[in-house]
Motif scaffolding. Sequence first.
Motif, PDB file in Angstrom:
ATOM      1  N   GLY A 253       0.762  -1.241   0.000  1.00 57.77           N
ATOM      2  CA  GLY A 253       0.000   0.000   0.000  1.00 57.77           C
ATOM      3  C   GLY A 253       0.787   1.281   0.000  1.00 57.77           C
ATOM      4  O   GLY A 253       0.413   2.233  -0.688  1.00 57.77           O
ATOM      5  N   ILE A 254       1.884   1.383   0.770  1.00 60.88           N
ATOM      6  CA  ILE A 254       2.535   2.676   0.914  1.00 60.88           C
ATOM      7  C   ILE A 254       3.149   3.154  -0.393  1.00 60.88           C
ATOM      8  O   ILE A 254       3.039   4.332  -0.752  1.00 60.88           O
ATOM      9  N   ASN A 255       3.787   2.280  -1.161  1.00 60.40           N
ATOM     10  CA  ASN A 255       4.376   2.712  -2.427  1.00 60.40           C
ATOM     11  C   ASN A 255       3.327   3.130  -3.436  1.00 60.40           C
ATOM     12  O   ASN A 255       3.547   4.028  -4.260  1.00 60.40           O
ATOM     13  N   ILE A 256       2.187   2.482  -3.381  1.00 57.94           N
ATOM     14  CA  ILE A 256       1.100   2.817  -4.299  1.00 57.94           C
ATOM     15  C   ILE A 256       0.584   4.219  -4.032  1.00 57.94           C
ATOM     16  O   ILE A 256       0.311   4.994  -4.956  1.00 57.94           O
ATOM     17  N   VAL A 257       0.465   4.582  -2.748  1.00 54.04           N
ATOM     18  CA  VAL A 257       0.049   5.948  -2.407  1.00 54.04           C
ATOM     19  C   VAL A 257       1.174   6.932  -2.688  1.00 54.04           C
ATOM     20  O   VAL A 257       0.943   8.010  -3.251  1.00 54.04           O
ATOM     21  N   PRO A 292      -0.283  -0.548   5.489  1.00 48.85           N
ATOM     22  CA  PRO A 292       0.826   0.374   5.785  1.00 48.85           C
ATOM     23  C   PRO A 292       0.902   0.806   7.244  1.00 48.85           C
ATOM     24  O   PRO A 292      -0.107   0.902   7.950  1.00 48.85           O
ATOM     25  N   ILE A 293       2.135   1.076   7.667  1.00 50.16           N
ATOM     26  CA  ILE A 293       2.353   1.724   8.958  1.00 50.16           C
ATOM     27  C   ILE A 293       1.913   3.183   8.852  1.00 50.16           C
ATOM     28  O   ILE A 293       1.517   3.658   7.781  1.00 50.16           O
ATOM     29  N   ILE A 294       1.980   3.908   9.943  1.00 46.08           N
ATOM     30  CA  ILE A 294       1.582   5.314   9.959  1.00 46.08           C
ATOM     31  C   ILE A 294       2.467   6.140   9.011  1.00 46.08           C
ATOM     32  O   ILE A 294       3.678   5.926   8.927  1.00 46.08           O
ATOM     33  N   GLY A 337      -8.718   0.129   4.664  1.00 44.15           N
ATOM     34  CA  GLY A 337     -10.085  -0.373   4.637  1.00 44.15           C
ATOM     35  C   GLY A 337     -10.313  -1.357   3.510  1.00 44.15           C
ATOM     36  O   GLY A 337     -11.000  -2.383   3.686  1.00 44.15           O
ATOM     37  N   THR A 338      -9.722  -1.107   2.353  1.00 43.18           N
ATOM     38  CA  THR A 338      -9.891  -1.988   1.199  1.00 43.18           C
ATOM     39  C   THR A 338      -9.194  -3.325   1.425  1.00 43.18           C
ATOM     40  O   THR A 338      -9.763  -4.389   1.143  1.00 43.18           O
ATOM     41  N   LEU A 353      -5.670 -17.259   5.229  1.00 45.22           N
ATOM     42  CA  LEU A 353      -5.402 -15.878   4.825  1.00 45.22           C
ATOM     43  C   LEU A 353      -5.733 -14.955   5.996  1.00 45.22           C
ATOM     44  O   LEU A 353      -6.799 -15.062   6.603  1.00 45.22           O
ATOM     45  N   HIS A 354      -4.814 -14.039   6.312  1.00 46.01           N
ATOM     46  CA  HIS A 354      -4.948 -13.191   7.489  1.00 46.01           C
ATOM     47  C   HIS A 354      -4.634 -11.733   7.141  1.00 46.01           C
ATOM     48  O   HIS A 354      -3.977 -11.443   6.146  1.00 46.01           O
ATOM     49  N   TYR A 355      -5.075 -10.829   8.017  1.00 44.91           N
ATOM     50  CA  TYR A 355      -4.838  -9.392   7.839  1.00 44.91           C
ATOM     51  C   TYR A 355      -4.258  -8.817   9.128  1.00 44.91           C
ATOM     52  O   TYR A 355      -4.645  -9.212  10.229  1.00 44.91           O
ATOM     53  N   LEU A 356      -3.320  -7.865   8.967  1.00 45.44           N
ATOM     54  CA  LEU A 356      -2.760  -7.143  10.104  1.00 45.44           C
ATOM     55  C   LEU A 356      -2.685  -5.669   9.755  1.00 45.44           C
ATOM     56  O   LEU A 356      -2.131  -5.295   8.722  1.00 45.44           O
ATOM     57  N   ASP A 357      -3.266  -4.835  10.608  1.00 41.84           N
ATOM     58  CA  ASP A 357      -3.155  -3.384  10.450  1.00 41.84           C
ATOM     59  C   ASP A 357      -1.719  -2.977  10.765  1.00 41.84           C
ATOM     60  O   ASP A 357      -1.219  -3.207  11.871  1.00 41.84           O
ATOM     61  N   GLY A 358      -1.033  -2.376   9.778  1.00 45.25           N
ATOM     62  CA  GLY A 358       0.365  -2.018   9.950  1.00 45.25           C
ATOM     63  C   GLY A 358       0.634  -1.046  11.077  1.00 45.25           C
ATOM     64  O   GLY A 358       1.767  -0.955  11.576  1.00 45.25           O
ATOM     65  N   ARG A 359      -0.392  -0.307  11.508  1.00 42.44           N
ATOM     66  CA  ARG A 359      -0.192   0.642  12.612  1.00 42.44           C
ATOM     67  C   ARG A 359       0.045  -0.060  13.945  1.00 42.44           C
ATOM     68  O   ARG A 359       0.505   0.580  14.891  1.00 42.44           O
ATOM     69  N   LEU A 360      -0.240  -1.370  14.000  1.00 46.70           N
ATOM     70  CA  LEU A 360       0.108  -2.123  15.198  1.00 46.70           C
ATOM     71  C   LEU A 360       1.611  -2.363  15.279  1.00 46.70           C
ATOM     72  O   LEU A 360       2.160  -2.609  16.354  1.00 46.70           O
ATOM     73  N   LEU A 361       2.284  -2.299  14.139  1.00 47.33           N
ATOM     74  CA  LEU A 361       3.745  -2.422  14.110  1.00 47.33           C
ATOM     75  C   LEU A 361       4.425  -1.088  14.343  1.00 47.33           C
ATOM     76  O   LEU A 361       5.492  -1.012  14.962  1.00 47.33           O
TER      77      LEU A 361
END
Length: 410
Positions: A253-257, A292-294, A337-338, A353-361
């Motif tokens: 995500g971060i490089n895409i943004v 992505p992270i923050i 969100g996507t 298949l799993h998901y992790l919010d990067g802001r937890l890192l």
Amino acid sequence: MTEPTATHGTHRAWAVEVTDFAAGPVLLRGALDLERTESGWLPRRLPRWTRAQYPEPGVEDMVVQPSGVRLAFSTAADAIELDVLTTQAVWPGDPVPTRADGFDLVIDSVVRRAGASEVTGALELRDGTGAIAERRPGRVGTVRFDDLGDQPKEIELWLPHHTRVELVALRARAPIRPAAAAGRSQLRWVHHGSSISHCHAALRPTETWPALAARRAGVEVVNLGFGGQAQLDPFTARAIRQLPADLISLKLGINIVNADSFRLRAFIPAVHGFLDTVREGHPKAPLLVVSPIICPPVEDRPGPTIADPGRAQPWFVSSSDPSQTALGRLSLGVIRGTLARIVAERSSQDPNLHYLDGRLLFGPGDVADLPDNLHPNAAGYRRMGERFADLVFGPQGAFGGHPTRQDSAA
């Protein structure tokens, strides 16, 4: 492999010298290919067939920077030397290096020493856009480690994570044998991400956050973190599909943004396509999608991110209109969100298949360790590695509870 009859920079003869790194007994971990060059052997973190599909030179730059790549072998030698030709990029304002550092020696899984070549190799002086303004040729240098003891030991010699390295020769004062089978029986974790996974600002190659997390978890890592190049490229997905892998994570995500390279309409099927390709080779391996992270400038507004021209030191900002997310432009909030929705929808048919919010890192409480408003510093990367190990490899994590190989398809 040859047995030299003369000494090399020391009063004692070397027992063995390896110059053909493709033939063994030295195992190259963390690299997907090894290219013969005029000077030696160049580790590559993607297969050579992918090169014809690179959309810009920056992909090649990142693929040949060996983040996570290391030489593995067994020996009882009390001293070893590695001859290398390095190529370092020098950006405006950076000091010109006098030697190539960042070689870490790991003995029996414990990081023991850091080393540096006694000379600087080639230099590429970059301009403000990242283009090469001047090339300065270099010469082969030697990295030496002494006083290692004469007991049998397992060696990993980690290459600098931020510097192109051509391998020329490895010498030791005792025979070199292939790395023990125990090391190769570890679970193999394949990770793909951006510069935040490549970790240029880490102090040492063993202190990138994927390396730290892997060491804490006792797994073998293949780091496919490429600065600026986590763009859902199909050739990267196909490379992962072909790899032996027990655990897979994709930090997206971060490089895409940052590059403003997708709109929501294209992003959604591209994510599905990337996941489909990986799953073709690894249908049952635990697969973790990390958002992505923050990154404060693009949390709620689209990219691209650019360096603030009013600051002497890099500081990334975005001047895009936040309301344009309604028109399909991507902020990190939209990306998270996507990704969460895609994983939730697919996981009903794909329980691994799993998901992790990067802001937890690395989240809002960590921004003091975000010196350019985008990339963590060395302390931030260490914290990310610790948190990833706890959250993902812990008993309740996506990679917890997998003591044996789940999927070793090539």
